[in-house]
Design a protein around this motif. Sequence first.
Motif, mmCIF file in Angstrom:
data_model
loop_
_atom_site.group_PDB
_atom_site.id
_atom_site.type_symbol
_atom_site.label_atom_id
_atom_site.label_comp_id
_atom_site.label_asym_id
_atom_site.label_seq_id
_atom_site.Cartn_x
_atom_site.Cartn_y
_atom_site.Cartn_z
ATOM 1 N N ASP A 229 -4.039 -10.246 4.966
ATOM 2 C CA ASP A 229 -4.883 -10.032 3.791
ATOM 3 C C ASP A 229 -4.063 -9.457 2.634
ATOM 4 N N LEU A 230 -2.827 -9.928 2.490
ATOM 5 C CA LEU A 230 -1.978 -9.433 1.411
ATOM 6 C C LEU A 230 -2.565 -9.721 0.031
ATOM 7 N N ASP A 231 -3.356 -10.788 -0.073
ATOM 8 C CA ASP A 231 -3.920 -11.151 -1.371
ATOM 9 C C ASP A 231 -4.820 -10.062 -1.938
ATOM 10 N N SER A 232 -5.309 -9.176 -1.079
ATOM 11 C CA SER A 232 -6.189 -8.110 -1.561
ATOM 12 C C SER A 232 -5.410 -6.890 -2.050
ATOM 13 N N ALA A 233 -4.093 -6.868 -1.818
ATOM 14 C CA ALA A 233 -3.280 -5.727 -2.228
ATOM 15 C C ALA A 233 -2.978 -5.782 -3.719
ATOM 16 N N THR A 234 -2.712 -4.612 -4.287
ATOM 17 C CA THR A 234 -2.249 -4.537 -5.669
ATOM 18 C C THR A 234 -0.819 -5.041 -5.743
ATOM 19 N N VAL A 235 -0.530 -5.887 -6.722
ATOM 20 C CA VAL A 235 0.815 -6.416 -6.913
ATOM 21 C C VAL A 235 1.408 -5.820 -8.183
ATOM 22 N N THR A 236 2.592 -5.230 -8.076
ATOM 23 C CA THR A 236 3.244 -4.593 -9.217
ATOM 24 C C THR A 236 3.861 -5.635 -10.140
ATOM 25 N N ASN A 237 4.297 -5.178 -11.293
ATOM 26 C CA ASN A 237 4.942 -6.092 -12.241
ATOM 27 C C ASN A 237 6.230 -6.687 -11.695
ATOM 28 N N ASP A 238 6.865 -5.981 -10.751
ATOM 29 C CA ASP A 238 8.083 -6.529 -10.144
ATOM 30 C C ASP A 238 7.795 -7.277 -8.843
ATOM 31 N N GLY A 239 6.529 -7.619 -8.612
ATOM 32 C CA GLY A 239 6.179 -8.519 -7.519
ATOM 33 C C GLY A 239 6.062 -7.889 -6.153
ATOM 34 N N LEU A 240 5.931 -6.559 -6.090
ATOM 35 C CA LEU A 240 5.811 -5.871 -4.812
ATOM 36 C C LEU A 240 4.339 -5.635 -4.471
ATOM 37 N N TYR A 241 4.040 -5.639 -3.167
ATOM 38 C CA TYR A 241 2.699 -5.281 -2.707
ATOM 39 C C TYR A 241 2.629 -3.757 -2.597
ATOM 40 N N HIS A 242 1.654 -3.149 -3.267
ATOM 41 C CA HIS A 242 1.592 -1.693 -3.405
ATOM 42 C C HIS A 242 0.395 -1.141 -2.645
ATOM 43 N N TYR A 243 0.666 -0.087 -1.851
ATOM 44 C CA TYR A 243 -0.389 0.593 -1.106
ATOM 45 C C TYR A 243 -0.265 2.093 -1.356
ATOM 46 N N GLU A 244 -1.381 2.745 -1.565
ATOM 47 C CA GLU A 244 -1.422 4.203 -1.689
ATOM 48 C C GLU A 244 -1.824 4.761 -0.332
ATOM 49 N N ALA A 245 -0.817 5.103 0.458
ATOM 50 C CA ALA A 245 -1.049 5.516 1.840
ATOM 51 C C ALA A 245 -1.485 6.980 1.885
ATOM 52 N N LYS A 246 -2.496 7.239 2.702
ATOM 53 C CA LYS A 246 -3.006 8.600 2.864
ATOM 54 C C LYS A 246 -3.383 8.806 4.330
ATOM 55 N N ILE A 247 -2.854 9.867 4.921
ATOM 56 C CA ILE A 247 -3.112 10.179 6.336
ATOM 57 C C ILE A 247 -3.658 11.603 6.422
ATOM 58 N N ASP A 248 -4.731 11.775 7.158
ATOM 59 C CA ASP A 248 -5.449 13.043 7.263
ATOM 60 C C ASP A 248 -4.629 14.052 8.077
ATOM 61 N N LEU A 249 -4.214 15.130 7.419
ATOM 62 C CA LEU A 249 -3.455 16.169 8.110
ATOM 63 C C LEU A 249 -4.318 16.949 9.095
ATOM 64 N N ASN A 250 -5.627 16.951 8.883
ATOM 65 C CA ASN A 250 -6.528 17.663 9.791
ATOM 66 C C ASN A 250 -6.698 16.935 11.118
ATOM 67 N N SER A 251 -6.169 15.687 11.194
ATOM 68 C CA SER A 251 -6.223 14.951 12.461
ATOM 69 C C SER A 251 -5.018 15.243 13.347
ATOM 70 N N VAL A 252 -4.140 16.130 12.873
ATOM 71 C CA VAL A 252 -2.976 16.525 13.678
ATOM 72 C C VAL A 252 -3.378 17.701 14.561
ATOM 73 N N PRO A 253 -3.304 17.563 15.874
ATOM 74 C CA PRO A 253 -3.760 18.645 16.758
ATOM 75 C C PRO A 253 -2.755 19.784 16.854
ATOM 76 N N ASN A 254 -3.279 20.953 17.206
ATOM 77 C CA ASN A 254 -2.459 22.114 17.595
ATOM 78 C C ASN A 254 -1.590 22.660 16.470
ATOM 79 N N ILE A 255 -2.004 22.450 15.228
ATOM 80 C CA ILE A 255 -1.291 23.100 14.127
ATOM 81 C C ILE A 255 -2.302 23.808 13.226
ATOM 82 N N GLU A 256 -1.817 24.845 12.564
ATOM 83 C CA GLU A 256 -2.618 25.595 11.593
ATOM 84 C C GLU A 256 -1.943 25.495 10.228
#
Length: 288
Positions: A229-256
């Motif tokens: 489904d690359l067609d749904s990604a944002t494409v930059t002016n230099d032709g790259l597929y761009h994703y704003e990756a975000k991962i939930d830190l609260n899903s990491v166990p055993n850390i405060e």
Amino acid sequence: MIDVILTSPATVAIAAIPQGPGNGWWTNPVRAVRLFPNDFIKQVDGTYKAVLTITAEDSPGLEIIGMSDTDNTIQNIVLFVGTDGTDVIYLDNFKVSGKKIEIPIIHDSLGEAKLPSDFEDDTRQGWKWSSDSAVQTALTLEEANGSKDLSWKVAYPEVKPSDPWASAPRLDLWMDGLKRGNKNFLFFDFYLAPDRASEGTIEINLAFQPPSAGYWAQASNTYVIDLSDLDSATVTNDGLYHYEAKIDLNSVPNIEDNTDLRNMLLIFVDVNSDFAGRMYIDNVNFIE
């Protein structure tokens, strides 16, 4: 080298295009290699055989794949065959020969570990390959979307290992005082410049290695890119597929909030994908 077999001597011309991730799947040949009737030797079964040799001067793709710093496998060969004096030709005993050479891997300067990592100081800001990373290609600073990014090449294997992590690039950042604090997410800009990408997914995993958690704390939340489904990604002016990756830190166990995390790992896992190409990351940071 190819054994060419005929029922009677004739003229044969063959041009070859070796294909693989290392040459982007296509490099035009310079010329066809010819065999003439007097090149053929009669065999005990009455057929005539000659050996045709194609060099890197004839087919530059051989050298391009051989010198690739990411993937030296020939996964397919396209042959253009022409004849004069016969309509039937047999090919046998395909062989590739040469000498092995060590291709040096030159990374850009490591620099000092830093978060946020924006790479604008012309260093990797502490990012390196984990010692158990399946990919160890050159980590370089490249332009992407108008800024400097950390970048590398990867070609996931066609035959998949039983453990998907066994073929994954694993980036590692060691940083004194690395703590989550009151932040909730790891964020980074992620870009793809594929030579090949049409199926499967790339699953980006996050892990830390804090001593207080037995040296392993992995986020259950992942960031997944669907290559079909690359067609749904944002494409930059230099032709790259761009994703704003975000991962939930609260899903990491055993850390405060104040746990000493020691080091951070980003693991780019191949899930039945055909991806080959270049990856980029930028603006790595903990955010609210």
